[in-house]
Write a protein that holds these residues in place. Structure first.
Motif, PDB file in Angstrom:
ATOM      1  N   GLN A  61      16.767 -23.953  -1.828  1.00  0.00           N
ATOM      2  CA  GLN A  61      17.584 -22.973  -1.054  1.00  0.00           C
ATOM      3  C   GLN A  61      16.737 -22.594   0.311  1.00  0.00           C
ATOM      4  N   ALA A  62      16.017 -23.520   0.946  1.00  0.00           N
ATOM      5  CA  ALA A  62      15.541 -23.232   1.879  1.00  0.00           C
ATOM      6  C   ALA A  62      16.235 -22.869   3.199  1.00  0.00           C
ATOM      7  N   GLN A  63      17.469 -23.051   3.057  1.00  0.00           N
ATOM      8  CA  GLN A  63      18.298 -22.724   4.435  1.00  0.00           C
ATOM      9  C   GLN A  63      18.763 -21.111   4.286  1.00  0.00           C
ATOM     10  N   GLU A  64      18.388 -20.649   3.022  1.00  0.00           N
ATOM     11  CA  GLU A  64      18.731 -19.171   3.050  1.00  0.00           C
ATOM     12  C   GLU A  64      17.517 -18.396   2.485  1.00  0.00           C
ATOM     13  N   PRO A  65      16.435 -18.480   3.411  1.00  0.00           N
ATOM     14  CA  PRO A  65      15.245 -17.902   2.705  1.00  0.00           C
ATOM     15  C   PRO A  65      15.271 -16.146   2.713  1.00  0.00           C
ATOM     16  N   PHE A  66      14.511 -15.664   1.552  1.00  0.00           N
ATOM     17  CA  PHE A  66      14.421 -14.115   1.757  1.00  0.00           C
ATOM     18  C   PHE A  66      13.343 -13.644   2.604  1.00  0.00           C
ATOM     19  N   ILE A  67      13.495 -12.545   3.017  1.00  0.00           N
ATOM     20  CA  ILE A  67      12.175 -11.820   3.874  1.00  0.00           C
ATOM     21  C   ILE A  67      11.947 -10.755   3.248  1.00  0.00           C
ATOM     22  N   TRP A  68      10.507 -10.458   3.023  1.00  0.00           N
ATOM     23  CA  TRP A  68       9.874  -9.032   2.788  1.00  0.00           C
ATOM     24  C   TRP A  68       9.299  -8.789   3.972  1.00  0.00           C
ATOM     25  N   LEU A  69       9.474  -7.488   4.197  1.00  0.00           N
ATOM     26  CA  LEU A  69       8.725  -6.788   5.512  1.00  0.00           C
ATOM     27  C   LEU A  69       7.872  -5.819   4.727  1.00  0.00           C
ATOM     28  N   LEU A  70       6.489  -6.096   4.937  1.00  0.00           N
ATOM     29  CA  LEU A  70       5.587  -5.140   3.889  1.00  0.00           C
ATOM     30  C   LEU A  70       4.547  -4.573   5.157  1.00  0.00           C
ATOM     31  N   LYS A  71       4.160  -3.287   4.513  1.00  0.00           N
ATOM     32  CA  LYS A  71       3.069  -2.669   5.325  1.00  0.00           C
ATOM     33  C   LYS A  71       2.156  -1.991   4.269  1.00  0.00           C
ATOM     34  N   PHE A  72       1.000  -2.474   4.244  1.00  0.00           N
ATOM     35  CA  PHE A  72      -0.070  -1.914   3.184  1.00  0.00           C
ATOM     36  C   PHE A  72      -1.336  -1.407   3.970  1.00  0.00           C
ATOM     37  N   PRO A  73      -1.755  -0.163   3.447  1.00  0.00           N
ATOM     38  CA  PRO A  73      -3.019   0.394   3.973  1.00  0.00           C
ATOM     39  C   PRO A  73      -4.113  -0.444   3.833  1.00  0.00           C
ATOM     40  N   LEU A  74      -4.942  -0.226   4.712  1.00  0.00           N
ATOM     41  CA  LEU A  74      -6.342  -1.055   4.700  1.00  0.00           C
ATOM     42  C   LEU A  74      -7.653  -0.137   4.773  1.00  0.00           C
ATOM     43  N   ASP A  75      -8.689  -0.518   4.226  1.00  0.00           N
ATOM     44  CA  ASP A  75      -9.826   0.051   4.172  1.00  0.00           C
ATOM     45  C   ASP A  75     -10.413   0.151   5.527  1.00  0.00           C
ATOM     46  N   GLU A  76     -11.597   0.707   5.688  1.00  0.00           N
ATOM     47  CA  GLU A  76     -12.380   0.979   7.115  1.00  0.00           C
ATOM     48  C   GLU A  76     -12.824  -0.278   7.405  1.00  0.00           C
ATOM     49  N   GLN A  77     -12.846  -1.384   6.512  1.00  0.00           N
ATOM     50  CA  GLN A  77     -13.282  -2.753   6.933  1.00  0.00           C
ATOM     51  C   GLN A  77     -11.722  -3.661   7.264  1.00  0.00           C
ATOM     52  N   SER A  78     -10.948  -3.032   7.242  1.00  0.00           N
ATOM     53  CA  SER A  78      -9.583  -3.878   7.552  1.00  0.00           C
ATOM     54  C   SER A  78      -9.182  -4.806   6.296  1.00  0.00           C
ATOM     55  N   LYS A  79      -9.774  -4.294   5.319  1.00  0.00           N
ATOM     56  CA  LYS A  79      -9.550  -5.187   4.000  1.00  0.00           C
ATOM     57  C   LYS A  79      -8.377  -4.521   3.297  1.00  0.00           C
ATOM     58  N   LEU A  80      -7.678  -5.093   2.419  1.00  0.00           N
ATOM     59  CA  LEU A  80      -6.619  -4.988   1.419  1.00  0.00           C
ATOM     60  C   LEU A  80      -7.224  -3.691   0.460  1.00  0.00           C
ATOM     61  N   GLN A  81      -6.110  -2.527   0.371  1.00  0.00           N
ATOM     62  CA  GLN A  81      -6.500  -1.709  -0.625  1.00  0.00           C
ATOM     63  C   GLN A  81      -5.672  -2.238  -1.573  1.00  0.00           C
ATOM     64  N   PHE A  82      -6.196  -2.528  -2.831  1.00  0.00           N
ATOM     65  CA  PHE A  82      -5.444  -3.288  -3.741  1.00  0.00           C
ATOM     66  C   PHE A  82      -4.484  -2.425  -4.494  1.00  0.00           C
ATOM     67  N   ALA A  83      -4.815  -0.908  -4.819  1.00  0.00           N
ATOM     68  CA  ALA A  83      -3.863  -0.268  -5.389  1.00  0.00           C
ATOM     69  C   ALA A  83      -2.475  -0.266  -4.815  1.00  0.00           C
ATOM     70  N   ALA A  84      -2.292  -0.383  -3.451  1.00  0.00           N
ATOM     71  CA  ALA A  84      -0.998  -0.384  -2.940  1.00  0.00           C
ATOM     72  C   ALA A  84      -0.271  -1.718  -3.189  1.00  0.00           C
ATOM     73  N   ARG A  85      -1.015  -3.086  -2.791  1.00  0.00           N
ATOM     74  CA  ARG A  85      -0.404  -3.981  -3.341  1.00  0.00           C
ATOM     75  C   ARG A  85      -0.105  -4.142  -4.937  1.00  0.00           C
ATOM     76  N   ASP A  86      -0.785  -3.656  -5.819  1.00  0.00           N
ATOM     77  CA  ASP A  86      -0.368  -3.459  -7.216  1.00  0.00           C
ATOM     78  C   ASP A  86       0.599  -2.977  -7.462  1.00  0.00           C
ATOM     79  N   ASP A  87       0.823  -1.700  -6.940  1.00  0.00           N
ATOM     80  CA  ASP A  87       2.136  -0.924  -7.123  1.00  0.00           C
ATOM     81  C   ASP A  87       3.092  -1.594  -6.714  1.00  0.00           C
ATOM     82  N   PHE A  88       3.208  -2.244  -5.575  1.00  0.00           N
ATOM     83  CA  PHE A  88       4.231  -3.261  -5.143  1.00  0.00           C
ATOM     84  C   PHE A  88       4.790  -4.404  -6.094  1.00  0.00           C
ATOM     85  N   LEU A  89       3.572  -4.829  -6.621  1.00  0.00           N
ATOM     86  CA  LEU A  89       4.042  -5.965  -7.707  1.00  0.00           C
ATOM     87  C   LEU A  89       4.330  -5.370  -9.053  1.00  0.00           C
ATOM     88  N   ARG A  90       4.323  -4.220  -9.368  1.00  0.00           N
ATOM     89  CA  ARG A  90       4.837  -3.529 -10.525  1.00  0.00           C
ATOM     90  C   ARG A  90       6.362  -3.189 -10.276  1.00  0.00           C
TER      91      ARG A  90
END
Length: 90
Positions: A61-90
């Motif tokens: 189905q490559a001709q009709e892809p899906f697009i997720w636009l995501l915005k996750f908070p980062l910590d002070e070192q610009s690394k992913l805060q896992f809680a936000a990503r994990d909430d999205f996955l749930r």
């Protein structure tokens, strides 16, 4: 399944990541995977967040892809805060 990449891969999808910060730029697969696993900071943080798009589809189905636009908070070192990503996955 602990990452978005794992969910998409196990679902049989291929995906590409794009940074949506100051300008739209492709994020290499290795860079995205390292960021999502917490090994590297996000390449272009904007106001303490990672703003990116995931474009994914199953190969047949490559001709009709899906697009997720995501915005996750980062910590002070610009690394992913896992809680936000994990909430999205749930």
């Amino acid at each position: 399944m602990s990452t978005i990449a794992e969910v998409l891969t196990l679902g049989g999808c291929t995906f590409k990541a794009y940074d949506l910060g100051r300008r739209v730029e492709k994020i290499s697969r290795d860079t995205y995977l390292a960021f999502e696993q917490g090994a590297h900071p996000y390449p272009s943080p904007i106001q303490g967040h990672a703003c990116f798009a995931l474009v994914f589809a199953k190969p047949e189905q490559a001709q009709e892809p899906f697009i997720w636009l995501l915005k996750f908070p980062l910590d002070e070192q610009s690394k992913l805060q896992f809680a936000a990503r994990d909430d999205f996955l749930r």
